[in-house]
Design an enzyme around this catalytic site. Structure first.
Site, mmCIF file in Angstrom:
data_model
loop_
_atom_site.group_PDB
_atom_site.id
_atom_site.type_symbol
_atom_site.label_atom_id
_atom_site.label_comp_id
_atom_site.label_asym_id
_atom_site.label_seq_id
_atom_site.Cartn_x
_atom_site.Cartn_y
_atom_site.Cartn_z
ATOM 1 N N TYR A 55 12.554 7.901 -1.603
ATOM 2 C CA TYR A 55 12.415 6.812 -0.642
ATOM 3 C C TYR A 55 12.368 5.494 -1.413
ATOM 4 C CZ TYR A 55 7.512 6.733 -2.120
ATOM 5 O OH TYR A 55 6.361 6.651 -2.867
ATOM 6 N N ARG A 130 -0.950 12.395 -12.856
ATOM 7 C CA ARG A 130 -0.868 12.971 -11.515
ATOM 8 C C ARG A 130 0.224 14.032 -11.471
ATOM 9 N NH1 ARG A 130 0.719 10.028 -5.742
ATOM 10 N NH2 ARG A 130 -0.941 10.961 -4.499
ATOM 11 N N HIS A 187 -7.048 13.440 -1.445
ATOM 12 C CA HIS A 187 -7.156 13.457 0.012
ATOM 13 C C HIS A 187 -7.559 14.829 0.573
ATOM 14 C CE1 HIS A 187 -5.068 9.928 -1.165
ATOM 15 N NE2 HIS A 187 -3.848 10.412 -1.082
ATOM 16 N N ASP A 263 -5.707 3.826 -0.513
ATOM 17 C CA ASP A 263 -4.318 4.302 -0.536
ATOM 18 C C ASP A 263 -3.332 3.167 -0.279
ATOM 19 O OD1 ASP A 263 -2.402 6.367 -0.979
ATOM 20 O OD2 ASP A 263 -2.111 6.612 1.167
#
Length: 310
Positions: A55, A130, A187, A263
């Site tokens: 994206y 990450r 999350h 976020d």
């Protein structure tokens, strides 16, 4: 619009811009609070997005992030590398260096990263890497490569942040357990909050945290997990109410291993773009006492990202 090309910085169709007029939170954050999960996007003309990205976001750089930090009342940020930048951490490093010590980073690296490059990232404020297991966001990276990376960054005292969906925890359990570092779950593992709190998926997550004291969890992103729609539809008090029991349960059972973040600028979010001021007002509903709020927002992130200051 298909997968974007290297020099194409047009936003992906349907992408929502970040909310430009956040309210001032009613909840006054404890002194020294850390926004422990946020991002920077480009700007693309200065820090191009990765050619393999799935994206193209809106630009959202360090100036906007730091302005939001001050508006909401945070003292510091932890900037997490966004998938749209791949393993090119230049935007993150630039923001961290510009923060005058008030930001740390979580990078994305490949097996080919050199020890010199890891040291440079450390010097710039990076304290973790990450690993993303959400299949619609990234292509699969072999677990042996990820384990090798984890073993190398352990020498720097870094940790691993893992992003996955709750349904996939059974197949990831053994891999997460084998990681030599502290592991931070993004999350809450994206639980399905339409299911019971004591249902098998969330029960498994709590069991995983209970059995593995090196595992932490972020209790962020109610806007991403809720099935209730944006607050404007239901009123502020009803905002993200279906997420509250899940986040509160994690905070109360594991108060020394939880983190919270905005976020911002809310990557790849569908439906609505949240008011970050209202997100801050969500905090006292999941951490109802001053002691829990200080652990969540100050003590825990400082222990993980600025231990030299304790």
């Amino acid at each position: 619009m298909g997968r974007p090309t290297t020099g194409d910085f047009r936003k992906t169709d349907g992408w929502l811009d970040w909310y430009a007029g956040p309210s001032k939170p009613r909840f006054v954050l404890p002194t020294g609070s850390v926004d422990a999960h946020c991002h920077v996007f480009g700007p693309g003309a200065e820090f191009p997005y990765a050619p393999e990205r799935k994206y193209t976001p809106c630009d959202a750089g360090k100036a906007q992030l730091f302005a939001l930090r001050d508006h909401l009342g945070f003292a510091r940020n932890v900037i997490v590398q966004a998938t749209c930048h791949g393993a090119d951490n230049r935007a993150l490093v630039d923001a961290s260096r510009a923060s005058a010590g008030r930001a740390r980073g979580v990078a994305t690296v490949r097996r080919s990263v050199t020890d010199t490059e890891l040291q440079q990232l450390h010097d710039a404020g990076v304290r973790g890497v990450r690993f993303n297991f959400v299949k619609r966001l990234v292509d699969f990276t072999p677990k042996d490569e990820l384990l090798e990376i984890a073993q190398r960054i352990d020498a720097f005292g870094w940790h691993v942040v893992v992003y996955f969906e709750a349904v996939d925890l059974p197949e990831l359990w053994d891999f997460f357990t084998a990681l030599p570092t502290t592991v931070v779950i993004d999350h809450m593992g994206r639980p399905d909050v339409s299911k019971p709190l004591d249902g098998p998926e969330f029960t498994l997550l709590r069991r995983f945290l209970r059995e593995h004291p090196h595992v932490w969890s972020k209790v962020s992103c109610p806007e991403r997990l809720s099935n209730g729609g944006p607050p404007a539809l239901h009123g502020e008090q009803a905002a993200y109410r279906d997420v509250l029991p899940f986040a509160r349960a994690i905070v109360q059972e594991f108060p020394d291993r939880v983190l919270w973040g905005t976020d911002w600028p809310h990557p790849n979010l569908k439906g609505h773009m949240p008011d970050d001021g209202l997100l801050v007002d969500f905090i006292p509903h999941i951490a109802p006492t001053a002691e829990l709020q200080k652990k969540l927002l100050v003590d825990n992130p400082m222990r993980l990202y600025w231990p030299e200051e304790l």
